[in-house]
Design an enzyme around this catalytic site. Structure first.
Site, PDB file in Angstrom:
ATOM      1  N   SER A  39       0.844  -1.200   0.000  1.00 28.83           N
ATOM      2  CA  SER A  39       0.000   0.000   0.000  1.00 28.83           C
ATOM      3  C   SER A  39       0.877   1.247   0.000  1.00 28.83           C
ATOM      4  O   SER A  39       1.591   1.519   0.973  1.00 28.83           O
ATOM      5  CB  SER A  39      -0.900   0.018   1.231  1.00 28.83           C
ATOM      6  OG  SER A  39      -1.427   1.323   1.395  1.00 28.83           O
TER       7      SER A  39
ATOM      8  N   HIS B 290      -1.045  -1.412  -4.297  1.00 31.95           N
ATOM      9  CA  HIS B 290      -2.364  -1.159  -3.692  1.00 31.95           C
ATOM     10  C   HIS B 290      -2.509   0.350  -3.481  1.00 31.95           C
ATOM     11  O   HIS B 290      -1.698   0.976  -2.804  1.00 31.95           O
ATOM     12  CB  HIS B 290      -2.450  -1.915  -2.369  1.00 31.95           C
ATOM     13  CG  HIS B 290      -3.778  -1.829  -1.689  1.00 31.95           C
ATOM     14  ND1 HIS B 290      -4.848  -2.642  -2.007  1.00 31.95           N
ATOM     15  CD2 HIS B 290      -4.219  -1.017  -0.697  1.00 31.95           C
ATOM     16  CE1 HIS B 290      -5.887  -2.346  -1.233  1.00 31.95           C
ATOM     17  NE2 HIS B 290      -5.532  -1.345  -0.429  1.00 31.95           N
TER      18      HIS B 290
ATOM     19  N   ASP C  15      -4.803   3.335  -2.111  1.00 32.35           N
ATOM     20  CA  ASP C  15      -5.903   3.631  -1.191  1.00 32.35           C
ATOM     21  C   ASP C  15      -6.505   4.994  -1.493  1.00 32.35           C
ATOM     22  O   ASP C  15      -5.922   6.032  -1.169  1.00 32.35           O
ATOM     23  CB  ASP C  15      -5.386   3.585   0.251  1.00 32.35           C
ATOM     24  CG  ASP C  15      -5.177   2.164   0.719  1.00 32.35           C
ATOM     25  OD1 ASP C  15      -6.114   1.358   0.590  1.00 32.35           O
ATOM     26  OD2 ASP C  15      -4.071   1.855   1.208  1.00 32.35           O
TER      27      ASP C  15
ATOM     28  N   MET D  93      -9.251   7.755  -0.853  1.00 31.30           N
ATOM     29  CA  MET D  93     -10.167   8.173   0.229  1.00 31.30           C
ATOM     30  C   MET D  93     -10.734   9.555  -0.081  1.00 31.30           C
ATOM     31  O   MET D  93     -10.009  10.426  -0.585  1.00 31.30           O
ATOM     32  CB  MET D  93      -9.420   8.236   1.553  1.00 31.30           C
ATOM     33  CG  MET D  93      -8.712   6.939   1.916  1.00 31.30           C
ATOM     34  SD  MET D  93      -8.035   7.010   3.588  1.00 31.30           S
ATOM     35  CE  MET D  93      -7.046   5.517   3.607  1.00 31.30           C
TER      36      MET D  93
ATOM     37  N   HIS E 142      -8.304   0.615  -4.260  1.00 27.45           N
ATOM     38  CA  HIS E 142      -9.263   0.377  -3.173  1.00 27.45           C
ATOM     39  C   HIS E 142     -10.025   1.689  -2.969  1.00 27.45           C
ATOM     40  O   HIS E 142      -9.480   2.645  -2.423  1.00 27.45           O
ATOM     41  CB  HIS E 142      -8.462  -0.043  -1.930  1.00 27.45           C
ATOM     42  CG  HIS E 142      -9.261  -0.186  -0.690  1.00 27.45           C
ATOM     43  ND1 HIS E 142      -8.691  -0.350   0.549  1.00 27.45           N
ATOM     44  CD2 HIS E 142     -10.609  -0.192  -0.476  1.00 27.45           C
ATOM     45  CE1 HIS E 142      -9.630  -0.451   1.481  1.00 27.45           C
ATOM     46  NE2 HIS E 142     -10.804  -0.337   0.878  1.00 27.45           N
TER      47      HIS E 142
ATOM     48  N   MET F 133     -12.312   3.962  -1.247  1.00 25.26           N
ATOM     49  CA  MET F 133     -13.035   4.276  -0.003  1.00 25.26           C
ATOM     50  C   MET F 133     -13.744   5.605  -0.249  1.00 25.26           C
ATOM     51  O   MET F 133     -13.383   6.644   0.314  1.00 25.26           O
ATOM     52  CB  MET F 133     -12.045   4.354   1.169  1.00 25.26           C
ATOM     53  CG  MET F 133     -11.537   2.991   1.591  1.00 25.26           C
ATOM     54  SD  MET F 133     -10.010   3.071   2.552  1.00 25.26           S
ATOM     55  CE  MET F 133      -8.815   3.057   1.227  1.00 25.26           C
TER      56      MET F 133
ATOM     57  N   MET G 145     -11.474  -6.120   5.188  1.00 26.83           N
ATOM     58  CA  MET G 145     -10.825  -5.070   5.991  1.00 26.83           C
ATOM     59  C   MET G 145     -10.568  -5.629   7.381  1.00 26.83           C
ATOM     60  O   MET G 145     -11.495  -6.069   8.069  1.00 26.83           O
ATOM     61  CB  MET G 145     -11.716  -3.833   6.118  1.00 26.83           C
ATOM     62  CG  MET G 145     -11.786  -2.932   4.898  1.00 26.83           C
ATOM     63  SD  MET G 145     -10.222  -2.480   4.126  1.00 26.83           S
ATOM     64  CE  MET G 145      -9.368  -1.604   5.449  1.00 26.83           C
TER      65      MET G 145
ATOM     66  N   GLY H 249      -9.495   4.030   6.632  1.00 27.01           N
ATOM     67  CA  GLY H 249      -9.268   5.469   6.762  1.00 27.01           C
ATOM     68  C   GLY H 249      -7.818   5.823   7.048  1.00 27.01           C
ATOM     69  O   GLY H 249      -7.357   6.883   6.641  1.00 27.01           O
ATOM     70  N   PHE H 250      -7.119   4.921   7.718  1.00 30.66           N
ATOM     71  CA  PHE H 250      -5.746   5.248   8.111  1.00 30.66           C
ATOM     72  C   PHE H 250      -4.865   4.007   8.067  1.00 30.66           C
ATOM     73  O   PHE H 250      -5.338   2.905   8.360  1.00 30.66           O
ATOM     74  CB  PHE H 250      -5.716   5.817   9.536  1.00 30.66           C
ATOM     75  CG  PHE H 250      -6.583   7.040   9.684  1.00 30.66           C
ATOM     76  CD1 PHE H 250      -6.101   8.302   9.334  1.00 30.66           C
ATOM     77  CD2 PHE H 250      -7.895   6.919  10.119  1.00 30.66           C
ATOM     78  CE1 PHE H 250      -6.920   9.422   9.433  1.00 30.66           C
ATOM     79  CE2 PHE H 250      -8.722   8.036  10.217  1.00 30.66           C
ATOM     80  CZ  PHE H 250      -8.230   9.292   9.874  1.00 30.66           C
ATOM     81  N   GLY H 251      -3.595   4.229   7.754  1.00 31.55           N
ATOM     82  CA  GLY H 251      -2.630   3.158   7.874  1.00 31.55           C
ATOM     83  C   GLY H 251      -2.169   3.057   9.327  1.00 31.55           C
ATOM     84  O   GLY H 251      -2.539   3.882  10.175  1.00 31.55           O
ATOM     85  N   GLY H 252      -1.405   2.025   9.605  1.00 30.87           N
ATOM     86  CA  GLY H 252      -0.772   1.903  10.920  1.00 30.87           C
ATOM     87  C   GLY H 252      -1.693   1.527  12.063  1.00 30.87           C
ATOM     88  O   GLY H 252      -1.340   1.732  13.224  1.00 30.87           O
TER      89      GLY H 252
ATOM     90  N   ASP I  15      -6.548  -6.498   4.383  1.00 31.07           N
ATOM     91  CA  ASP I  15      -6.015  -5.139   4.407  1.00 31.07           C
ATOM     92  C   ASP I  15      -6.189  -4.501   5.779  1.00 31.07           C
ATOM     93  O   ASP I  15      -7.315  -4.322   6.255  1.00 31.07           O
ATOM     94  CB  ASP I  15      -6.785  -4.325   3.348  1.00 31.07           C
ATOM     95  CG  ASP I  15      -6.248  -2.920   3.164  1.00 31.07           C
ATOM     96  OD1 ASP I  15      -5.256  -2.552   3.810  1.00 31.07           O
ATOM     97  OD2 ASP I  15      -6.845  -2.187   2.346  1.00 31.07           O
ATOM     98  N   GLY I  16      -5.062  -4.127   6.382  1.00 35.18           N
ATOM     99  CA  GLY I  16      -5.094  -3.371   7.634  1.00 35.18           C
ATOM    100  C   GLY I  16      -4.390  -4.102   8.762  1.00 35.18           C
ATOM    101  O   GLY I  16      -4.813  -5.190   9.164  1.00 35.18           O
ATOM    102  N   GLY I  17      -3.295  -3.540   9.230  1.00 40.42           N
ATOM    103  CA  GLY I  17      -2.583  -4.135  10.357  1.00 40.42           C
ATOM    104  C   GLY I  17      -1.917  -5.462  10.027  1.00 40.42           C
ATOM    105  O   GLY I  17      -1.601  -6.240  10.920  1.00 40.42           O
TER     106      GLY I  17
ATOM    107  N   GLY J  86       1.094  -1.790   4.334  1.00 44.97           N
ATOM    108  CA  GLY J  86       1.600  -0.427   4.130  1.00 44.97           C
ATOM    109  C   GLY J  86       2.751  -0.147   5.063  1.00 44.97           C
ATOM    110  O   GLY J  86       3.920  -0.211   4.680  1.00 44.97           O
ATOM    111  N   SER J  87       2.424   0.112   6.334  1.00 47.67           N
ATOM    112  CA  SER J  87       3.503   0.501   7.253  1.00 47.67           C
ATOM    113  C   SER J  87       4.539  -0.608   7.437  1.00 47.67           C
ATOM    114  O   SER J  87       5.728  -0.314   7.587  1.00 47.67           O
ATOM    115  CB  SER J  87       2.934   0.979   8.594  1.00 47.67           C
ATOM    116  OG  SER J  87       1.825   0.232   8.977  1.00 47.67           O
TER     117      SER J  87
HETATM  118  C1  DX5 Z   1      -6.723   1.600   5.344  1.00 50.65           C
HETATM  119  C2  DX5 Z   1      -6.134   1.193   4.011  1.00 50.65           C
HETATM  120  C3  DX5 Z   1      -4.993   0.252   4.108  1.00 50.65           C
HETATM  121  C4  DX5 Z   1      -3.815   0.755   4.876  1.00 50.65           C
HETATM  122  C5  DX5 Z   1      -2.955  -0.393   5.289  1.00 50.65           C
HETATM  123  O1  DX5 Z   1      -7.888   2.295   5.145  1.00 50.65           O
HETATM  124  O2  DX5 Z   1      -7.103   0.571   3.218  1.00 50.65           O
HETATM  125  O3  DX5 Z   1      -4.589  -0.200   2.828  1.00 50.65           O
HETATM  126  O4  DX5 Z   1      -3.070   1.689   4.189  1.00 50.65           O
HETATM  127  O5  DX5 Z   1      -1.980   0.128   6.088  1.00 50.65           O
HETATM  128  P1  DX5 Z   1      -1.251  -0.708   7.199  1.00 50.65           P
HETATM  129  O6  DX5 Z   1      -0.605  -1.865   6.517  1.00 50.65           O
HETATM  130  O7  DX5 Z   1      -0.286   0.275   7.759  1.00 50.65           O
HETATM  131  O8  DX5 Z   1      -2.291  -1.139   8.183  1.00 50.65           O
HETATM  132 ZN    ZN Z   2      -6.527  -0.503   1.242  1.00 48.60          ZN
END
Ligand code: DX5
Ligand code: ZN
Length: 224
Positions: A7, A32, A34, A36, A65, A67, A136, A141-144, A174-176, A196-197
């Site tokens: 991501s 990927h 994202d 938003m 993706h 959103m 999900m 909405g946010f990474g990390g 996707d996510g964490g 992502g992170s």
């Molecule tokens: C969240 C995004 C994810 C996010 C993943 O809304 O859809 O793709 O960037 O980030 P990490 O891997 O840091 O959870």
């Molecule tokens: Zn995503």
């Protein structure tokens, strides 16, 4: 086959081309993106112009993706910008079948994504139409953010449905998803891993991606 969909939300935007090249050389196979809109999710990122900018600098498929509210309105723009796959949230699609068909009609692979609180049963009727289902594992909405453990049951549920219905959709998460959670995600049956992170942190993109994929592939082997 296990795939890493990195991501770019967590990448260094000032050096996006370099970041994509590093994640690719370390084994990443999908970009990927994202998207938003500040309405469906409480954050704003990027849209078709960024997809268009990265299209010529990578051969990898671009997995967008969305959103966003009212995705139908923007599907032609993502197609024109060079997107390969488009995931839409079931929560915003009043006519989900029509939206997925619209994505396919524009030459892209349709995919559907669910928030953590949305029952998987909402997808049953469209499963035969999708290239992949995106689970999900955080609220979007946010990474990390921290991986929500119930996502494991949800992945297993989708594996079960795929077998029962005789389908071949892929399962993306996707996510964490990071070095500490990826093995359980793979063991549950996911094969497209969004991260992502875990990939872009500390400016060590290539090392992170290699270590992440090593854990994911070992977990996949123990499944076989
Ligand atoms: C969240 C995004 C994810 C996010 C993943 O809304 O859809 O793709 O960037 O980030 P990490 O891997 O840091 O959870
Ligand atoms: Zn995503």
């Amino acid at each position: 086959m296990i795939e890493l969909a990195f991501s770019i939300l967590a990448a260094d935007f000032a050096h996006l081309a370099d970041e994509i090249a590093l994640a690719t050389s370390a084994g990443g196979t999908i970009v990927h993106v994202d998207v938003m809109d500040g309405h469906f999710v409480p954050n704003i990122t990027f849209g078709p112009p960024v997809v268009k900018a990265i299209r010529p600098i990578t051969q990898l498929p671009l997995d967008c993706h969305l959103m966003i509210e009212d995705p139908d309105k923007f599907i032609p723009d993502f197609a024109a910008a060079g997107a390969d796959m488009v995931c839409v949230h079931v929560e915003v699609c009043r006519h989900l079948n029509r939206t997925l068909q619209l994505i396919a009609d524009h030459g892209m692979k349709p995919a559907v994504v669910l928030n953590p609180a949305t029952p998987i049963e909402h997808l049953i009727e469209v499963l035969p139409m999708v290239h992949h289902v995106l689970v999900m594992s955080v609220n979007p909405g946010f990474g990390g953010q921290k991986f929500l453990p119930r996502s494991i049951d949800r992945i297993q549920h989708l594996v079960h449905l795929r077998q029962k219905m005789g389908l071949d959709y892929r399962i993306e998460v996707d996510g964490g998803v990071g070095h500490d959670t990826v093995a359980s995600v793979v063991k549950a049956g996911a094969d497209m891993l969004v991260a992502g992170s875990a990939i872009f942190e500390k400016g060590k993109t290539a090392e992170n991606a290699q270590a992440f994929l090593k854990i994911a592939r070992e977990a996949a082997l123990s499944n076989a």
